[in-house]
Write an enzyme that holds these catalytic residues in place. Structure first.
Site, mmCIF file in Angstrom:
data_model
loop_
_atom_site.group_PDB
_atom_site.id
_atom_site.type_symbol
_atom_site.label_atom_id
_atom_site.label_comp_id
_atom_site.label_asym_id
_atom_site.label_seq_id
_atom_site.Cartn_x
_atom_site.Cartn_y
_atom_site.Cartn_z
ATOM 1 N N ARG A 94 59.404 79.476 45.816
ATOM 2 C CA ARG A 94 60.805 79.066 45.937
ATOM 3 C C ARG A 94 60.928 77.706 46.631
ATOM 4 O O ARG A 94 61.675 76.838 46.195
ATOM 5 C CB ARG A 94 61.563 80.117 46.748
ATOM 6 C CG ARG A 94 62.884 80.524 46.144
ATOM 7 C CD ARG A 94 63.357 81.833 46.739
ATOM 8 N NE ARG A 94 64.038 81.656 48.013
ATOM 9 C CZ ARG A 94 64.162 82.604 48.937
ATOM 10 N NH1 ARG A 94 63.614 83.797 48.728
ATOM 11 N NH2 ARG A 94 64.809 82.378 50.054
ATOM 12 N N ARG A 139 73.119 70.000 43.050
ATOM 13 C CA ARG A 139 71.740 70.477 42.986
ATOM 14 C C ARG A 139 70.895 69.662 42.009
ATOM 15 O O ARG A 139 69.684 69.774 42.002
ATOM 16 C CB ARG A 139 71.689 71.945 42.562
ATOM 17 C CG ARG A 139 72.163 72.908 43.618
ATOM 18 C CD ARG A 139 71.900 74.344 43.165
ATOM 19 N NE ARG A 139 72.660 75.294 43.957
ATOM 20 C CZ ARG A 139 72.238 75.804 45.117
ATOM 21 N NH1 ARG A 139 71.061 75.452 45.596
ATOM 22 N NH2 ARG A 139 72.974 76.657 45.784
ATOM 23 N N ARG A 163 63.171 92.046 53.713
ATOM 24 C CA ARG A 163 63.772 91.902 52.377
ATOM 25 C C ARG A 163 62.679 91.514 51.384
ATOM 26 O O ARG A 163 61.822 90.696 51.692
ATOM 27 C CB ARG A 163 64.847 90.813 52.386
ATOM 28 C CG ARG A 163 66.101 91.209 53.121
ATOM 29 C CD ARG A 163 67.274 90.379 52.607
ATOM 30 N NE ARG A 163 68.470 90.682 53.380
ATOM 31 C CZ ARG A 163 68.914 89.934 54.392
ATOM 32 N NH1 ARG A 163 68.266 88.832 54.732
ATOM 33 N NH2 ARG A 163 70.000 90.256 55.055
ATOM 34 N N LYS A 208 70.340 75.354 57.752
ATOM 35 C CA LYS A 208 71.516 74.763 57.135
ATOM 36 C C LYS A 208 72.796 75.557 57.472
ATOM 37 O O LYS A 208 73.808 74.970 57.853
ATOM 38 C CB LYS A 208 71.315 74.721 55.617
ATOM 39 C CG LYS A 208 72.087 73.670 54.905
ATOM 40 C CD LYS A 208 71.407 73.290 53.610
ATOM 41 C CE LYS A 208 71.184 74.472 52.686
ATOM 42 N NZ LYS A 208 72.267 74.619 51.698
ATOM 43 N N ARG A 252 61.237 87.402 59.248
ATOM 44 C CA ARG A 252 62.556 88.028 59.341
ATOM 45 C C ARG A 252 62.483 89.526 59.095
ATOM 46 O O ARG A 252 61.776 89.988 58.202
ATOM 47 C CB ARG A 252 63.474 87.456 58.253
ATOM 48 C CG ARG A 252 64.078 86.128 58.550
ATOM 49 C CD ARG A 252 64.977 85.824 57.362
ATOM 50 N NE ARG A 252 65.458 84.470 57.356
ATOM 51 C CZ ARG A 252 66.029 83.899 56.302
ATOM 52 N NH1 ARG A 252 66.149 84.582 55.161
ATOM 53 N NH2 ARG A 252 66.461 82.675 56.362
#
Ligand SMILES: [Zn+2]
Length: 216
Positions: free
Chosen positions: A172, A89, A161, A14, A128
């Protein structure tokens, strides 16, 4: 006029898509996070109100957010189109957005939704790595450093992270899918929803989106 709402789960590309649309189609990119920061920095009435909620660790209520969105979308730079990112949202917010965009005569014309397979998102995000010293981003499959675990730029150690771990991510993403489903149905009913898949990479996604927008 290109008044667009951009939707999609974390990791679907995005941010990259928004940046390219802003640079190449000159659409104004409005992220609610940036909008809050700006209003707070400028100490506007709504900014002060938003700060009060954020400082006490609470969510900013819808009417404050809606007020900020309205103020932002009313500005002159949005007259040729905008890309709204991070809002709405919820269904309530979507309905409020409908009302306010009609009031300012800049109705939402397209909702771009980035569809992406959950497993693929987990693979992308859990791979990542970030440099502890300089913050440079890496990926263990698609953007490997020259030496494992070491930053190419500054030689610093790479780390993952804490919120990029697989289990937290799955939760999530599942939450994202559940909470946005009613929103997608809402825009589908209005004939505004357009789904894109980002699996083919960002260049292809960008081409598909720009082709779609220019055909309208
Ligand atoms: Zn580094």
């Amino acid at each position: 006029m290109r008044n667009i709402v951009l939707m999609g789960p974390p990791g679907a590309g995005k941010g990259t898509l928004a940046t390219k649309l802003r640079e190449e189609l000159h659409l104004v990119h409005i992220s609610t996070g940036d909008m809050f920061r700006e209003a707070i920095k400028n100490a506007t009435d709504l900014g002060k109100l938003a700060k009060k909620f954020l400082d006490s660790g609470n969510l900013v209520p819808d009417d404050v957010t809606v007020g900020l969105v309205k103020e932002r979308l009313s500005r002159d730079d949005c007259k040729n189109g905008f890309l709204l990112d991070g809002f709405p949202r919820t269904l309530v917010q979507a309905e409020a957005l409908d009302r306010l965009t009609k009031e300012i005569n800049r109705p939402i014309e397209t909702v771009i939704n980035l569809d992406c397979d959950t497993n693929e998102l987990v693979r992308r995000i859990s791979g990542r790595r970030v440099c502890k010293n300089c913050g440079a981003p890496y990926h263990i499959e698609t953007m490997k450093p020259k030496v494992d675990g070491v930053c190419d730029i500054c030689g610093g150690p790479l780390f993952q992270r804490p919120d990029d771990n697989e289990d937290a991510l799955k939760i999530r993403l599942q939450h994202y899918v559940t909470s946005t489903k009613p929103l997608l149905a809402y825009y589908e009913d209005k004939g505004l929803l357009k789904n894109f898949n980002s699996l083919g990479g960002i260049e292809r996604l960008f081409d598909e989106v720009t082709n779609f927008l220019s055909s309208k």
